[in-house]
Design a protein around this motif. Sequence first.
Motif, short mmCIF file in Angstrom:
data_model
loop_
_atom_site.label_atom_id
_atom_site.label_comp_id
_atom_site.label_asym_id
_atom_site.label_seq_id
_atom_site.Cartn_x
_atom_site.Cartn_y
_atom_site.Cartn_z
N GLU A 7 39.41 14.04 8.16
CA GLU A 7 40.46 13.67 7.20
C GLU A 7 40.99 14.89 6.46
N ARG A 8 40.14 15.86 6.17
CA ARG A 8 40.58 17.06 5.47
C ARG A 8 41.20 18.07 6.42
N GLY A 9 41.11 17.80 7.71
CA GLY A 9 41.75 18.68 8.68
C GLY A 9 40.90 19.86 9.10
N ARG A 10 39.60 19.83 8.78
CA ARG A 10 38.74 20.94 9.18
C ARG A 10 37.69 20.40 10.13
N CYS A 11 37.50 21.10 11.21
CA CYS A 11 36.44 20.73 12.12
C CYS A 11 35.65 21.99 12.41
N SER A 12 34.33 21.87 12.49
CA SER A 12 33.53 23.05 12.81
C SER A 12 33.82 23.51 14.24
N ASP A 13 34.05 22.57 15.14
CA ASP A 13 34.45 22.91 16.50
C ASP A 13 35.90 22.49 16.68
N MET A 14 36.78 23.45 16.71
CA MET A 14 38.20 23.16 16.86
C MET A 14 38.44 22.53 18.22
N LEU A 15 39.41 21.66 18.27
CA LEU A 15 39.78 21.05 19.54
C LEU A 15 40.56 22.07 20.37
N MET A 16 40.21 22.16 21.64
CA MET A 16 40.86 23.12 22.52
C MET A 16 41.32 22.43 23.79
N ASN A 17 42.44 22.91 24.32
CA ASN A 17 42.96 22.51 25.62
C ASN A 17 42.98 21.01 25.85
N GLU A 18 42.29 20.51 26.87
CA GLU A 18 42.34 19.09 27.26
C GLU A 18 41.69 18.16 26.24
N LYS A 19 40.94 18.69 25.29
CA LYS A 19 40.31 17.85 24.27
C LYS A 19 41.32 17.36 23.23
N ILE A 20 42.50 17.95 23.21
CA ILE A 20 43.55 17.53 22.29
C ILE A 20 44.19 16.26 22.85
N LYS A 21 44.06 15.15 22.13
CA LYS A 21 44.50 13.85 22.63
C LYS A 21 45.86 13.40 22.12
N ALA A 22 46.47 14.15 21.20
CA ALA A 22 47.76 13.77 20.66
C ALA A 22 48.82 13.82 21.76
#
Length: 174
Positions: A7-22
């Motif tokens: 919700e705050r927009g921070r993830c310890s492991d950023m989404l990369m490549n195919e993991k981005i579902k938008a």
Amino acid sequence: MGRNEIERGRCSDMLMNEKIKASEVELTGLQGENLGIVSTKEALRMAKELNVDLICLSLATSPPPCKLVSRDEYQQQRVQEKKKERKAAQGHKTKEIRLSAYIEQHDYDTKKRQAERILHSGDAVQLCVRLEKKETQQAKELIEQLVKELGHCGRQEKGIQVSGKQVVAVLFPC
């Protein structure tokens, strides 16, 4: 990854490549240029063409902002961010520099350079003059002069403290 982090927009492991579902992303190029809103498939195709990674910077907005970065650059940036976080969590170290009330000019200059080096590295400096006889006034004047000369790289939060056996001032980095 917790719900609050997303919700705050921070993830310890950023989404990369195919993991981005938008379905679409707001894309930034390799040199920081704004490429606008493009479909995720198109962004992934561009990343593969350029032999780089597509990284999601935040999940707080829709469409999520993403950036094209080389893997080496991304890994190096993550290491630097972690170092900064660790250093911020530790806080300032305070390093003591001891002086004599009757110090010679060469020794004074050496101690001043040492204090500058410590302040530039991000640590605090405690200037301490040990008193032997009735040296309180000379010690206080020495500390005042040193604090004034170190004003360009350090700031003093409290005044000069005079106790029975020593005169002390603490400088924090600017």
